[in-house]
Design an enzyme around this catalytic site. Structure first.
Site, mmCIF file in Angstrom:
data_model
loop_
_atom_site.group_PDB
_atom_site.id
_atom_site.type_symbol
_atom_site.label_atom_id
_atom_site.label_comp_id
_atom_site.label_asym_id
_atom_site.label_seq_id
_atom_site.Cartn_x
_atom_site.Cartn_y
_atom_site.Cartn_z
ATOM 1 C CE LYS A 295 -13.775 -14.545 72.355
ATOM 2 N NZ LYS A 295 -12.742 -13.866 73.508
ATOM 3 C CG ASP A 332 -9.347 -12.451 73.058
ATOM 4 O OD1 ASP A 332 -9.773 -11.214 73.286
ATOM 5 O OD2 ASP A 332 -9.891 -13.305 73.285
#
Ligand code: NAP
Length: 510
Positions: A295, A332
């Site tokens: 990420k 997210d």
């Protein structure tokens, strides 16, 4: 011969097992491969196969009796291998598979005899790597056959690119069957049929794979919709290391199907980002979900990111623009904000975030943008302090928790993952420390974590991690396709997959 895109590979210790699966699955899978080499007595099974084929005229059957030296289980001589295949033809199998190595040791007349009675697949398997594809085909073409099957092992994602380029170049000239084995070969198992492979193979079930990395025939059809994959199909995927247990393919392929998007979403087990980026450009991949451990590491490979992603310092969504540029997003935060918005007003809400890793950062920045007041508690307090400084949030000591009530408590640590009711200790907070109106656990496997059980028992509203999982995926879907995501269907699909997984874990291992 027009054949279906998927051949069901039938294995089993006994003819009864093999034929039981053939019986129950032939309707959906009319192309069957009988792995006779998996049987202790292949010849004894042939009368039963004959009876089965007589009563299932729509089936096309391939007989394979691969020798141990060539990756199969048959221990007999070359002569007995040819004898089994000839008798399988007599029993009604329309196609036989003979390995190149056996063919090279056989008399040309013996091969011609086999081919005079049925279709012949000349096969070659490389269990170590993907290499010398053109050279191997050149060797194989010296032996007349109806199909040339070259199956290699992918040790990188790029090996799939090599296989598919080979199929694109040679598939128009010869009847080829080609794909890569191994966990990293799944791209070619699904996409090879559009590159030029006549068909691909699927297993009966996850337990009955006949080759490494084989996908079940059911998943090839229902999750990856292989029958609809064509040159216009857009390819998406989840990139991480590992990706084996990712539920993203289930949820995203459900959304693509539900919204009639001509797209397929694949697990991409990337050992390096360089390898992944090569595939993004060459296949090409139109969108990526980025998961552990990439990420943050993906950021230098991107041409641009939005301000929100730059602040969080982590990207979980990549879009490939028309000109090939890569753009990064972080969904997210949407995964945290959307489920909360459905329960309370985030503005001025007091929120405690446990953890200071990537997911906590997305939550903290997302909540601050919506006007929440945020406290951070982390095992390593220096990381909590740094995040609090960057996001203009507060830190809190564990000892002070009992003195404070929050609107929301969010667990952004992995504590509680994989544990069950039988492991009551895996809870990030003690009973008395949980004072809130809503408790949100990012952990989604199990669905009902111990933290959620405790909160429920105290009459607190709970948000399970699957809701975040669905909402962050829904936002990705929207970014990629411009369409609203079918969040309800996605939630149902992931819930069923988690229930199936839990049930499978409870099954006693035989
Ligand atoms: P991460 O970057 O590795 O951060 C993990 C955080 O948890 C760190 O703050 C770490 O503290 C803390 N931590 C780890 N083990 C701990 C322990 N035994 N006790 C107390 N604290 C501990 O991971 P992440 O990407 O933020 O993910 C965190 C969790 O969120 C994972 O369970 C992940 O599966 C889940 N998640 C769920 C979704 C969803 O869609 N539902 C999405 C993203 C993430 P230190 O700083 O002290 O190491």
């Amino acid at each position: 011969m027009r054949l279906p895109k998927v051949c069901l590979a039938l294995s089993g210790d006994t003819a009864e097992d093999m034929l039981g699966n053939a019986e129950s699955m032939a309707r959906d899978n009319p192309l069957l491969e009988f792995r006779l080499d998996h049987l202790k007595q292949p010849l004894a099974a042939l009368p039963k196969i004959h009876r089965f084929l007589e009563t299932h005229q729509y089936v096309t059957a391939i007989a394979t009796c691969r020798r141990v030296d060539n990756g199969g289980k048959f221990k007999g001589s070359l002569a007995s291998q040819l004898d089994v295949l000839a008798k399988a033809q007599a029993a009604g199998c329309q196609i036989v598979d003979l390995e190149l190595q056996s063919a090279l040791k056989s008399k040309p007349e013996a091969i011609a005899r086999l081919r005079s009675r049925a279709g012949l697949i000349l096969s070659f398997h490389d269990f170590r790597a993907t290499r010398n594809l053109e050279e191997t085909l050149g060797k194989m073409l010296k032996i007349p056959a109806d199909f040339y099957k070259i199956v290699t092992t992918a040790t990188t994602l790029s090996d799939n690119v090599a296989m598919m380029k080979f199929l694109q170049k040679q598939g128009g000239k010869h009847s080829l069957i080609g794909f890569c084995m191994g966990e990293q070969g799944i791209i070619s198992r699904v996409l090879s049929v559009r590159a030029g492979s006549v068909f691909t193979f699927g297993s009966v079930s996850a337990d009955l794979k006949t080759a490494p990395g084989q996908v079940t025939a059911r998943d090839l059809r229902s999750i990856y919709r292989i029958d609809q994959v064509d040159t216009a199909t857009r390819v998406y995927g989840v990139a991480g290391n590992p990706t084996e247990h990712s539920l993203s393919p289930v949820i995203m392929n459900t959304a693509l199907r539900r919204e009639n998007v001509n797209g397929v979403y694949l697990p991409l087990h990337a050992k390096t980002l360089k390898d992944l980026i090569h595939c993004v450009r060459e296949i090409p991949l139109h969108g990526l979900s980025i998961t552990m451990p990439y990420k943050q590491a993906i950021l230098p490979y991107l041409d641009n990111t939005d301000a929100h992603t730059a602040k969080i310092g982590a990207c979980n969504t990549v879009v490939r623009g028309q000109e090939g540029k890569l753009y990064g997003f972080n969904t997210d935060a949407a995964g945290v904000v959307r489920p909360l918005e459905q329960r309370l007003s985030i503005e001025n809400a007091k929120v405690l975030v446990l953890g200071a890793g990537g997911a906590a950062r997305a939550a903290v920045f997302g909540l601050k943008e919506r006007g929440a007041e945020v406290w951070i508690l982390n095992r390593t307090s220096a990381k909590a302090q740094k995040l609090a400084r960057q996001a203009k949030a507060h830190t809190i000591k564990r000892a002070d928790l009992r003195k404070m009530a929050f609107d929301v408590i969010i667990n952004a640590t992995p504590v509680g993952m994989g544990n069950t009711r039988d492991c009551p200790l895996d809870c990030p907070l003690k009973d008395q420390e949980i004072q809130a109106r809503v408790v949100f656990d990012m952990v989604y496997d199990p669905v009902e974590t111990h933290l959620l059980q405790v909160a429920r028992s105290k009459g607190i509203a709970v948000i399970p991690g699957v809701e975040m999982f669905v909402q962050q995926a829904a936002r990705q879907f929207e970014i990629w396709t411009g369409k609203p995501a079918p969040a309800g269907d996605m939630l149902r699909a992931v819930t069923i997959a988690l229930q199936d997984r839990a049930a499978a874990q409870k099954q006693p291992k035989s």
